[in-house]
Structure formats: C-alpha cells, structure tokens
Motif scaffolding. Structure first.
Motif, PDB file in Angstrom:
ATOM      1  N   PRO A 136      30.886  75.943  50.590  1.00 38.69           N
ATOM      2  CA  PRO A 136      29.711  76.683  51.087  1.00 38.69           C
ATOM      3  C   PRO A 136      29.509  78.048  50.434  1.00 38.69           C
ATOM      4  N   ASN A 137      30.603  78.703  50.030  1.00 33.03           N
ATOM      5  CA  ASN A 137      30.471  80.018  49.382  1.00 33.03           C
ATOM      6  C   ASN A 137      29.682  79.939  48.081  1.00 33.03           C
ATOM      7  N   PHE A 138      29.721  78.781  47.417  1.00 34.71           N
ATOM      8  CA  PHE A 138      28.942  78.584  46.194  1.00 34.71           C
ATOM      9  C   PHE A 138      27.691  77.744  46.463  1.00 34.71           C
ATOM     10  N   LEU A 165      42.661  72.451  23.248  1.00 36.11           N
ATOM     11  CA  LEU A 165      41.258  72.370  23.645  1.00 36.11           C
ATOM     12  C   LEU A 165      41.163  72.320  25.171  1.00 36.11           C
ATOM     13  N   PHE A 166      40.484  73.318  25.760  1.00 35.46           N
ATOM     14  CA  PHE A 166      40.421  73.424  27.218  1.00 35.46           C
ATOM     15  C   PHE A 166      38.978  73.647  27.678  1.00 35.46           C
ATOM     16  N   TYR A 167      38.651  73.068  28.836  1.00 39.11           N
ATOM     17  CA  TYR A 167      37.372  73.305  29.501  1.00 39.11           C
ATOM     18  C   TYR A 167      37.617  74.062  30.804  1.00 39.11           C
ATOM     19  N   ILE A 168      36.769  75.059  31.090  1.00 40.82           N
ATOM     20  CA  ILE A 168      36.704  75.642  32.430  1.00 40.82           C
ATOM     21  C   ILE A 168      35.271  75.480  32.915  1.00 40.82           C
ATOM     22  N   GLU A 169      35.075  74.550  33.845  1.00 39.33           N
ATOM     23  CA  GLU A 169      33.747  74.356  34.443  1.00 39.33           C
ATOM     24  C   GLU A 169      33.832  74.823  35.888  1.00 39.33           C
ATOM     25  N   ALA A 170      33.253  75.988  36.163  1.00 44.05           N
ATOM     26  CA  ALA A 170      33.339  76.587  37.499  1.00 44.05           C
ATOM     27  C   ALA A 170      31.962  77.114  37.896  1.00 44.05           C
ATOM     28  N   PRO A 171      31.697  77.235  39.205  1.00 41.66           N
ATOM     29  CA  PRO A 171      30.358  77.662  39.653  1.00 41.66           C
ATOM     30  C   PRO A 171      29.999  79.062  39.164  1.00 41.66           C
ATOM     31  N   THR A 172      28.699  79.337  39.104  1.00 46.86           N
ATOM     32  CA  THR A 172      28.251  80.688  38.765  1.00 46.86           C
ATOM     33  C   THR A 172      28.733  81.642  39.849  1.00 46.86           C
ATOM     34  N   GLY A 173      29.246  82.793  39.415  1.00 45.94           N
ATOM     35  CA  GLY A 173      29.763  83.772  40.373  1.00 45.94           C
ATOM     36  C   GLY A 173      31.217  83.561  40.735  1.00 45.94           C
ATOM     37  N   SER A 174      31.883  82.599  40.091  1.00 47.55           N
ATOM     38  CA  SER A 174      33.287  82.325  40.444  1.00 47.55           C
ATOM     39  C   SER A 174      34.269  83.161  39.625  1.00 47.55           C
ATOM     40  N   GLY A 175      33.776  83.920  38.666  1.00 51.39           N
ATOM     41  CA  GLY A 175      34.647  84.800  37.880  1.00 51.39           C
ATOM     42  C   GLY A 175      35.273  84.121  36.685  1.00 51.39           C
ATOM     43  N   LYS A 209      36.301  69.590  40.082  1.00 46.53           N
ATOM     44  CA  LYS A 209      35.387  70.735  40.140  1.00 46.53           C
ATOM     45  C   LYS A 209      34.495  70.695  41.373  1.00 46.53           C
ATOM     46  N   ASP A 210      34.214  69.469  41.885  1.00 42.26           N
ATOM     47  CA  ASP A 210      33.316  69.347  43.043  1.00 42.26           C
ATOM     48  C   ASP A 210      33.864  70.053  44.274  1.00 42.26           C
ATOM     49  N   LYS A 211      35.194  70.144  44.350  1.00 44.43           N
ATOM     50  CA  LYS A 211      35.813  70.852  45.483  1.00 44.43           C
ATOM     51  C   LYS A 211      35.297  72.283  45.572  1.00 44.43           C
ATOM     52  N   TYR A 212      34.990  72.881  44.415  1.00 45.13           N
ATOM     53  CA  TYR A 212      34.500  74.264  44.377  1.00 45.13           C
ATOM     54  C   TYR A 212      32.974  74.311  44.401  1.00 45.13           C
ATOM     55  N   PHE A 213      32.340  73.412  43.645  1.00 45.48           N
ATOM     56  CA  PHE A 213      30.872  73.402  43.625  1.00 45.48           C
ATOM     57  C   PHE A 213      30.296  73.074  45.001  1.00 45.48           C
TER      58      PHE A 213
END
Length: 370
Positions: free
Chosen positions: A216-218, A20-30, A209-213
């Motif tokens: 500035p690019n996101f 069971l895995f979660y991928i929570e990433a910003p919109t537009g991150s692929g 995840k906050d490191k990516y959210f």
C-alpha cells in the motif's frame, strides 16, 4: 525500503561472482540508495574493481545525484566528476599555473576519477564510437562497476543492441552492470542463444518485485484519474479550471498544495505557463516552469526550493516537460499529465506523494494533442 535493501543485499551476496544485475523497484523506493549499497558490497569483496560509473538519461538527475553522492560518501573534488554536455570544466586540482591546468585537462580527458557520473549518450558513445576522444575512455571502463539508471528511456528498437553490448562488455572487459528502473524493460529476455533458446544472464536482485509494487505504501500513494480523457476537447482554459478546482479542494483539507502539470513539448508547457501567470485565480500561487530551455542553475534553484521547508507551505504550481519525470527526488501533492505511454505516467506518479505521507493524492490525465 529497509526490507528492499535487505533483499537486494542478500541476493547480491549469493551472486557476487556474476556481472549483470537488475534492480526493479517502485518509484520512490530509493533506487540510488540501493545501488550505492550494492556498489559498496561489490568493491569490498572484489579487488579487481578500480572505477565506478553512474549512467543517467537526464542532466537534471546527474546534478541531483552528484550532490547526494558527494554529501553522503564524503568525496573530494579529485574523487568524482560529472561528464555530460552541460557539465562545467572540472578542476580536480587547485591552481592557476600551466602545469596544474594541464593535469586537470589530462584528468578530464581520461576521466582519472574513481567515480564518474555520465550521461547515457556519452557512455554508449564510449562503447560504440570509433572517434579518438571516445576511444581514450574505452580502456577506462574495464574492471569497473557501471550503474545504468532509468533504462526505460531508451527507444525499444535499440533494446536488443543494448543487451548485446552489456553482455559482451561485461564478459570481455570485466564490467559489472547494475541496471535500474521502476518500469524496467526485460531487455535480457530478447537475446537468443545459438540454438534459438532464450539466454537471460541477468540476476534479478528483487526476485518477487510484486511484494513491493503491491505494498500500500507504493500501490496506494497515488490514485489515477482518467475522467478528463473522456470529456470535452482539450483547451488550456479547460485545464486551468480543472487545475484550480482540484488545487483549491486539496488546499481546504491540508492547508497547502503543491501541484505539478506536465506537457510533452516545451512549446505547450510554455504556452500554458504564460496563461497560468495571466489568470487572476492563481494570483496567490507561486508559479514555476521547468523545461529543457531553463538554465541549469535556475532548475537547481527551483528543485531545491520544492524540497525545502518553505516549499512545503502555501500554494505552488510547477509546469514542466518530461525532464522532471524520471529519477528526480521531489514530493508533490497532485499531478496533471499530458497522456503519453504507461511507463511515463508511472514515472511522474513517482514524483507525487513520494513518501506516502498524505492521503487523496491524484494524477489526473488529459490529452492535449497527438
């Protein structure tokens, strides 16, 4: 995006025995790219996997992802299929005689393809229904990888049932689930064990995840504008004036503008589109509508145009419903959205300045009705 990929793969490597895995990433991150990397690593390391299912909420995302997967994984007609209410009959073998047609029918009935793209409704029907045709496919999901995209589109009242199903089927049917979203509900935190404690069996492939959210690019791609929520009562005429002013201002700077206007209902979207076409101020704009009533070939044609070189020039306005909200890989300049819930606003923001390539991109909220 490269750092995202590296972190996801490292965390997956450490937890390949889990299911069971979660991928929570910003919109537009692929996220589709990330999921394909995960699937590739799992099937390389584990010999018990024999099938892959991609599960999506909207048929628009299924058709878009089908093209992406076919082109990038070089799959043949007999290696993947779309399974949803609007999917055409899938001919995995060429030929007109009875034997070939019968084999194609059997393949469709039992989903005899290594990779299938399937709608949320159809997939959970397989897991829960007692109907004969759904039960045909129950054994097919055993020993598979299931990627569930945009899980936030489920009603919150069903999250506990979905969590129970994913936990139970992963254990009993040896299914590896990868759950993805930019606005991910932590459904696994709802389940309690027999002692009343919290039981979260999911592995978070992005630990911080906050490191990516917060990157500035996101974070700074789109500025939210709430001014028009506080102003006069909504009317299509007011919105047309606001749309015109912002579109023209943006055009003065960049010499091109792609605007998107989203409504909650098909009726209000169609009504606004008709008024837009009749407004002389927009005579030199290309105008499109994308909703659930627009036929699939036309929808595809519009989306391909928006992604083309020609679609990145001049003045374009797209009026749409929430069908365009989640997962669609289009890149607009400014957006106008009928106010609903925070998750939905964030999802539409993911269709604006998707590659962080321009400045001063806005999402302007308005409130048309309840």
């Amino acid at each position: 995006r490269q750092k995202l990929s590296c972190e996801v793969l490292k965390n997956l490597e450490r937890n390949l025995d889990k299911k069971l895995f979660y991928i929570e990433a910003p919109t537009g991150s692929g996220k589709t790219n990330l999921s394909i990397l995960c699937v590739a690593k799992i099937i390389k390391r584990r010999k018990d996997i024999n099938k892959i299912f991609y599960v999506f909420p909207f048929t628009t995302i299924i058709t878009q992802t089908a093209k992406f997967i076919k082109d990038n994984l070089f799959l043949g007609q007999d290696e993947f299929a779309e399974i949803h209410s609007k999917a055409p009959y899938h001919d995995s073998r060429d030929g007109e005689d009875y034997g070939v047609k019968r084999k194609n029918y059997i393949d469709g009935l039992f989903v005899n393809y290594p990779l299938s793209l399937i709608s949320h409704i159809r997939f959970f029907d397989i897991l829960t229904s007692n109907e004969k045709e759904s039960n045909y496919l129950l054994h097919r999901v055993a020993n598979s990888i299931v990627v569930i995209d945009e899980i936030q589109s489920y009603t919150p009242s069903e999250w506990d049932k979905i969590n129970y199903l994913l936990n139970s089927y992963s254990e009993l049917f040896n299914i590896t689930f990868i759950v993805m979203s930019a606005t991910l509900p932590k459904i696994s935190k709802l389940l309690l064990d027999k002692d009343g404690g919290q039981r979260d069996n999911f592995v978070y492939l992005l630990e911080n995840k906050d490191k990516y959210f917060q990157n500035p690019n996101f974070k700074n791609r789109v500025v939210f504008n709430f001014d028009y929520l506080k102003k006069d009562e909504y009317s299509p005429e007011n919105l047309l004036s606001i749309l015109y002013d912002h579109s023209e201002d943006y055009f003065q700077t960049t010499k091109r503008v792609k605007a998107i206007v989203e409504f909650v209902t098909k009726i209000s979207a169609q009504d606004f589109y008709e008024k837009l076409k009749a407004d002389d101020r927009f005579s030199n704009y290309s105008k499109f509508i994308v909703s659930g009533t627009v036929l699939e070939p036309r929808r595809k044609e519009i989306i391909e145009y928006l992604k083309s070189e020609e679609g990145n020039k001049g003045k374009i306005i797209v009026v749409c419903t929430q069908v365009i909200e989640a997962g669609l890989d289009i890149d607009m300049d400014i957006g106008f959205k009928d106010n609903t819930i925070i998750d939905a606003e964030e999802q539409l923001a993911g269709r604006i300045n998707r590659n962080a390539s321009t400045l001063d991109c806005k999402l302007i909220l308005f409130n048309s009705n309840e």
